[in-house]
Design a protein around this motif. Structure first.
Motif, PDB file in Angstrom:
ATOM      1  N   GLN A  29       0.921  -1.190  -0.062  1.00  0.00           N
ATOM      2  CA  GLN A  29       0.058  -0.010  -0.036  1.00  0.00           C
ATOM      3  C   GLN A  29       0.819   1.307   0.048  1.00  0.00           C
ATOM      4  O   GLN A  29       1.754   1.466   0.618  1.00  0.00           O
ATOM      5  CB  GLN A  29      -0.988   0.106   1.229  1.00  0.00           C
ATOM      6  CG  GLN A  29      -1.953  -1.028   1.390  1.00  0.00           C
ATOM      7  CD  GLN A  29      -2.619  -1.158   2.563  1.00  0.00           C
ATOM      8  OE1 GLN A  29      -2.221  -0.473   3.543  1.00  0.00           O
ATOM      9  NE2 GLN A  29      -3.731  -1.912   2.543  1.00  0.00           N
ATOM     10  N   VAL A  46       3.335  -2.904   3.905  1.00  0.00           N
ATOM     11  CA  VAL A  46       2.657  -4.196   3.848  1.00  0.00           C
ATOM     12  C   VAL A  46       1.377  -3.838   4.917  1.00  0.00           C
ATOM     13  O   VAL A  46       1.654  -3.536   6.223  1.00  0.00           O
ATOM     14  CB  VAL A  46       3.191  -5.263   4.521  1.00  0.00           C
ATOM     15  CG1 VAL A  46       2.531  -6.654   4.636  1.00  0.00           C
ATOM     16  CG2 VAL A  46       4.289  -5.714   3.548  1.00  0.00           C
ATOM     17  N   GLY A  47       0.033  -3.886   4.537  1.00  0.00           N
ATOM     18  CA  GLY A  47      -1.013  -3.560   5.388  1.00  0.00           C
ATOM     19  C   GLY A  47      -0.836  -2.593   6.650  1.00  0.00           C
ATOM     20  O   GLY A  47      -0.421  -1.320   6.149  1.00  0.00           O
ATOM     21  N   ASP A  48      -1.118  -2.964   7.818  1.00  0.00           N
ATOM     22  CA  ASP A  48      -0.887  -1.965   9.032  1.00  0.00           C
ATOM     23  C   ASP A  48       0.321  -2.157   9.468  1.00  0.00           C
ATOM     24  O   ASP A  48       0.697  -1.983  10.552  1.00  0.00           O
ATOM     25  CB  ASP A  48      -2.156  -1.814   9.770  1.00  0.00           C
ATOM     26  CG  ASP A  48      -2.257  -3.413  10.592  1.00  0.00           C
ATOM     27  OD1 ASP A  48      -1.508  -4.215  10.112  1.00  0.00           O
ATOM     28  OD2 ASP A  48      -3.182  -3.294  11.213  1.00  0.00           O
TER      29      ASP A  48
END
Length: 104
Positions: A29, A46-48
């Motif tokens: 992201q 990556v993601g959170d």
């Protein structure tokens, strides 16, 4: 107290192309896209997850990132307090005050 490794720098020749690869190709992201005075500060993650990759293109402004060929950014629970402590230990910085990129 230092709490986290925030950023790892990857040198790229074309930030837009790299962004497309890391987001569309690898599924990361886009996190930060800041047109700073020393060049575009662009990160993906990556993601959170807590670590972000800086997609750095020194050719855009003819400079390398702070620290030479690579940079390491660290997160702190009280950045200004930690910078004062580091200065007291003899650590030097290339800027008079720390910068908070997360607010952009």
């Amino acid at each position: 107290m230092l709490t986290n490794i925030m950023y790892v720098t990857v040198r790229v020749t074309d930030q837009d192309r790299a962004l497309k690869f890391y987001t569309e190709g690898l599924g990361l992201q886009k996190r930060v896209d800041f047109p700073g005075p020393e060049g575009r500060f662009l990160t993906v993650g990556v993601g959170d997850g807590p670590v972000e990759i800086i997609l750095w293109s020194p050719g855009e402004v003819g400079k390398q990132p702070a620290g030479g060929l690579a940079s390491l950014f660290l997160e702190s629970d009280d950045l200004r307090k930690d910078v004062a402590m580091f200065r007291g230990r003899g650590v030097t910085f290339d800027r008079p005050e720390p910068e908070d990129y997360r607010s952009y």
